[in-house]
Motif scaffolding. Structure first.
Motif, PDB file in Angstrom:
ATOM      1  N   UNK A 132       0.854  -1.192   0.000  1.00  0.00           N
ATOM      2  CA  UNK A 132       0.000   0.000   0.000  1.00  0.00           C
ATOM      3  C   UNK A 132       0.888   1.240   0.000  1.00  0.00           C
ATOM      4  N   UNK A 133       1.251   1.693  -1.207  1.00  0.00           N
ATOM      5  CA  UNK A 133       2.200   2.803  -1.352  1.00  0.00           C
ATOM      6  C   UNK A 133       1.687   4.086  -0.713  1.00  0.00           C
ATOM      7  N   UNK A 157      10.853   6.118   0.777  1.00  0.00           N
ATOM      8  CA  UNK A 157      11.559   5.166  -0.079  1.00  0.00           C
ATOM      9  C   UNK A 157      10.781   3.860  -0.209  1.00  0.00           C
ATOM     10  N   UNK A 158      10.117   3.442   0.878  1.00  0.00           N
ATOM     11  CA  UNK A 158       9.293   2.233   0.813  1.00  0.00           C
ATOM     12  C   UNK A 158       8.119   2.450  -0.136  1.00  0.00           C
ATOM     13  N   UNK A 159       7.517   3.623  -0.082  1.00  0.00           N
ATOM     14  CA  UNK A 159       6.402   3.936  -0.980  1.00  0.00           C
ATOM     15  C   UNK A 159       6.844   3.865  -2.433  1.00  0.00           C
ATOM     16  N   UNK A 160       8.055   4.359  -2.713  1.00  0.00           N
ATOM     17  CA  UNK A 160       8.581   4.339  -4.085  1.00  0.00           C
ATOM     18  C   UNK A 160       8.898   2.915  -4.519  1.00  0.00           C
ATOM     19  N   UNK A 161       9.386   2.099  -3.593  1.00  0.00           N
ATOM     20  CA  UNK A 161       9.778   0.732  -3.948  1.00  0.00           C
ATOM     21  C   UNK A 161       8.570  -0.126  -4.344  1.00  0.00           C
ATOM     22  N   UNK A 163       5.767   1.289  -5.615  1.00  0.00           N
ATOM     23  CA  UNK A 163       5.105   1.957  -6.736  1.00  0.00           C
ATOM     24  C   UNK A 163       6.092   2.943  -7.345  1.00  0.00           C
ATOM     25  N   UNK A 164       6.756   2.514  -8.396  1.00  0.00           N
ATOM     26  CA  UNK A 164       7.868   3.283  -8.970  1.00  0.00           C
ATOM     27  C   UNK A 164       7.461   4.654  -9.485  1.00  0.00           C
ATOM     28  N   UNK A 168       4.343  11.699  -5.874  1.00  0.00           N
ATOM     29  CA  UNK A 168       4.169  12.328  -4.568  1.00  0.00           C
ATOM     30  C   UNK A 168       5.280  11.898  -3.613  1.00  0.00           C
ATOM     31  N   UNK A 169       5.562  10.612  -3.620  1.00  0.00           N
ATOM     32  CA  UNK A 169       6.603  10.086  -2.718  1.00  0.00           C
ATOM     33  C   UNK A 169       7.975  10.616  -3.121  1.00  0.00           C
ATOM     34  N   UNK A 170       8.259  10.695  -4.428  1.00  0.00           N
ATOM     35  CA  UNK A 170       9.541  11.248  -4.884  1.00  0.00           C
ATOM     36  C   UNK A 170       9.685  12.699  -4.429  1.00  0.00           C
ATOM     37  N   UNK A 171       8.641  13.475  -4.616  1.00  0.00           N
ATOM     38  CA  UNK A 171       8.685  14.880  -4.227  1.00  0.00           C
ATOM     39  C   UNK A 171       8.910  15.025  -2.720  1.00  0.00           C
TER      40      UNK A 171
END
Length: 206
Positions: A132-133, A157-161, A163-164, A168-171
């Motif tokens: 669940x990203x 980083x877990x969210x990105x892993x 869901x590439x 939002x997570x990258x930002x």
């Protein structure tokens, strides 16, 4: 002089009448025996309460989705306490283990400034769905608000892993790196976010 008073004249006795023989009194006619009257003030009869509805609840009120949708409505209209009430009810009836209930509760607690409770609910969401990203990203947001940037980075980083393409997570990760003075990592991460969505408001702002 003689000061003695003259004696009072003697009263002559009156002739006495012969005593009359007593007349028999008539007995009163018997009366019906009555119950004693209640002299206490009478109470007004109480209004009868309406009969209780013992019919079973409609199936919709036993459905977790009904309470979930109500909770979303109150969350969107800003009634956060009411929203939590309905999310809790949805959770009690949550037979399908819907992780969205706990993710959304976490967001509500975050908006109320109750960060520890927010993390507790968000962890329930990722327990039910380890991929669940959105929930991992939200955990990162809460840790960021608590100024625990290291844990925020871990969860972004877990969210990105899982869901590439999670812009939002990258930002958010780039912002957390900046807070930790890791400017090079922040720049690289921000460029990845821009590559995914050049028009994303957050990436252009950062």
């Amino acid at each position: 002089l003689d000061n003695t008073s003259s004696p009072a004249p003697v009263a002559k006795p009156k002739p006495q009448k012969e005593p009359e023989s007593p007349k028999a009194k008539k007995s009163p006619a018997p009366k019906d025996i009555l119950e004693p009257k209640d002299t206490a003030p009478k109470k007004k009869p109480e209004a009868s309460s309406p009969p209780k509805d013992t019919s079973p609840l409609p199936a919709i009120f036993k459905n977790s989705d009904y309470y979930f949708n109500q909770a979303v409505f109150f969350q969107q209209t800003g009634d956060l306490e009411k929203s939590l009430e309905y999310y809790r009810k949805a959770g009690e009836l949550n037979k399908s283990n819907n992780p969205d209930i706990y993710n959304n509760m976490g967001v509500v607690y975050k908006d109320l400034g109750r960060y520890d409770e927010a993390i507790e609910e968000l962890l329930k969401a990722v327990y039910l769905d380890p991929n669940y990203a959105k929930a991992y990203n939200n955990i990162g947001v809460v840790y960021y608000l608590k100024k625990n940037y290291a844990n925020a980075i871990v969860n972004y980083e877990k969210a990105i892993s899982v869901k590439r393409g999670n812009v939002e997570a990258y930002n958010n990760l780039a912002v957390a790196f900046k807070k930790e003075n890791q400017f090079e990592k922040a720049k690289i991460t921000l460029n990845k976010a821009l590559a995914i969505d050049p028009n994303h408001a957050g990436t252009n702002y950062n």
